[in-house]
Structures are given as C-alpha cells and as structure tokens.
Design a protein around this motif. Structure first.
Motif, mmCIF file in Angstrom:
data_model
loop_
_atom_site.group_PDB
_atom_site.id
_atom_site.type_symbol
_atom_site.label_atom_id
_atom_site.label_comp_id
_atom_site.label_asym_id
_atom_site.label_seq_id
_atom_site.Cartn_x
_atom_site.Cartn_y
_atom_site.Cartn_z
ATOM 1 N N LEU A 1 4.059 69.492 85.447
ATOM 2 C CA LEU A 1 2.597 69.263 85.441
ATOM 3 C C LEU A 1 1.951 69.749 84.049
ATOM 4 C CD1 LEU A 1 1.338 70.376 88.909
ATOM 5 C CD2 LEU A 1 1.243 67.876 88.104
ATOM 6 N N SER A 2 2.359 70.768 83.586
ATOM 7 C CA SER A 2 2.070 71.191 82.086
ATOM 8 C C SER A 2 2.477 70.245 81.123
ATOM 9 C CB SER A 2 2.788 72.596 82.041
ATOM 10 O OG SER A 2 2.278 72.897 80.859
ATOM 11 N N ASP A 3 3.545 69.597 81.171
ATOM 12 C CA ASP A 3 4.316 68.740 80.426
ATOM 13 C C ASP A 3 3.146 67.452 80.331
ATOM 14 O OD1 ASP A 3 6.059 67.667 78.412
ATOM 15 O OD2 ASP A 3 6.800 66.393 79.964
ATOM 16 N N ARG A 4 3.009 66.836 81.517
ATOM 17 C CA ARG A 4 2.056 65.847 81.648
ATOM 18 C C ARG A 4 0.726 66.068 81.138
ATOM 19 N NH1 ARG A 4 2.223 64.299 87.623
ATOM 20 N NH2 ARG A 4 0.467 62.867 87.218
ATOM 21 N N GLU B 1 10.938 76.062 92.959
ATOM 22 C CA GLU B 1 10.577 74.359 93.113
ATOM 23 C C GLU B 1 9.234 74.532 92.680
ATOM 24 O OE1 GLU B 1 9.794 70.458 93.425
ATOM 25 O OE2 GLU B 1 11.877 71.644 93.341
ATOM 26 N N LEU B 2 8.273 75.551 92.959
ATOM 27 C CA LEU B 2 6.783 75.602 92.347
ATOM 28 C C LEU B 2 6.996 75.615 90.641
ATOM 29 C CD1 LEU B 2 5.214 77.617 95.089
ATOM 30 C CD2 LEU B 2 4.925 75.038 94.563
ATOM 31 N N ARG B 3 7.936 76.652 90.375
ATOM 32 C CA ARG B 3 7.864 76.656 88.896
ATOM 33 C C ARG B 3 8.284 75.418 88.236
ATOM 34 N NH1 ARG B 3 6.460 81.253 86.885
ATOM 35 N NH2 ARG B 3 7.491 81.043 85.091
ATOM 36 N N ARG B 4 9.294 74.780 88.719
ATOM 37 C CA ARG B 4 9.644 73.205 88.116
ATOM 38 C C ARG B 4 8.416 72.469 88.171
ATOM 39 N NH1 ARG B 4 10.026 68.789 89.098
ATOM 40 N NH2 ARG B 4 9.401 68.998 91.398
#
Length: 135
Positions: free
Chosen positions: A86-89, A78-81
């Motif tokens: 967040l990285s995409d945003r 879940e943290l990696r997802r």
C-alpha cells in the motif's frame, strides 16, 4: 522486464530458493540468510539464461510452513507485506495527487496535510513534476 516468482523455504540452517517458470523450468539456489536470497537466486537465473542479473526482477515469497510460528506472527508478517504494498502504491500516486490538488487551488500546506507529508515534500514533488514535464 521479466519478473520471476521465487519461493524461499527454510531447510535446516539454509533457505532453499526455487524460481518458477524460467523459460519453462525451475531454477534453484540457496542462501544462509533471507537478505542474501535475492543475490543468490539472481545469480542462478542469470547463469541459466546467460544474461545480466539486472535484466530481470525477482519476487521472493518466504514459505514459513516449516517454521514453528504462531498464527499471530503469520498475520503480522502478512499485514507488514500488505502495508509495504500500500505504501508503494501511495508513493507512485502521490505526484498526480499533488498536481491535481494544487490545480484545484489548495495551498502547499493543505496538500501536505491531506497527504500526510511535509510541505517541503510537496514542493519537491512539484519541482520534480515540473522538470519532468519540461524535458
């Protein structure tokens, strides 16, 4: 572009794939590996809708309730997802941030330091933004 929600559930040696609400119905497929799930469910949806497989998006969510894993592993997944989201945003908002920070008078190196990217990446973003605005 339409996006179809897909659940991938482990069933023996296979992933069972179900796309929900494809013109009011469910569409199913399967794949041996999770990295093959996108192609498998796209093919099934495209066949049902009689359209090209690139005409829509799929959002595959693995359901690990049938897989014996610890809560720590589930939390890590879940943290990696969340990190990927967040990285995409951040990636999508970075060009506007670069433009605003540069317009405020900050140097390329200062902007790079603030955004956690290289100065050359800031220059690339500025060049892409300039090309997009002059077109």
């Amino acid at each position: 572009m339409s996006t179809y929600r897909v659940t991938a559930t482990r069933d023996g040696d296979w992933w069972s794939l179900v796309a929900y609400d494809v013109e009011g119905r469910e569409v199913a497929s399967q794949s041996r590996r999770l990295d093959q799930a996108d192609a498998a469910i796209r093919e099934a949806i495209a066949l049902v809708l009689d359209i090209d497989g690139d005409a829509f998006e799929v959002d595959i969510s693995p359901d690990l309730r049938r897989v014996d894993v610890s809560d720590d592993t589930l939390e890590a997944l879940e943290l990696r997802r969340a990190l990927a989201e967040l990285s995409d945003r951040a990636r999508r908002r970075t060009p506007a941030a670069v433009a605003e920070l540069r317009a405020a008078g900050l140097t390329v190196r200062d902007v790079a330091q603030l955004l956690g990217v290289t100065p050359s990446r800031v220059s690339q973003i500025e060049k892409q933004d300039h090309l997009a605005n002059s077109a």
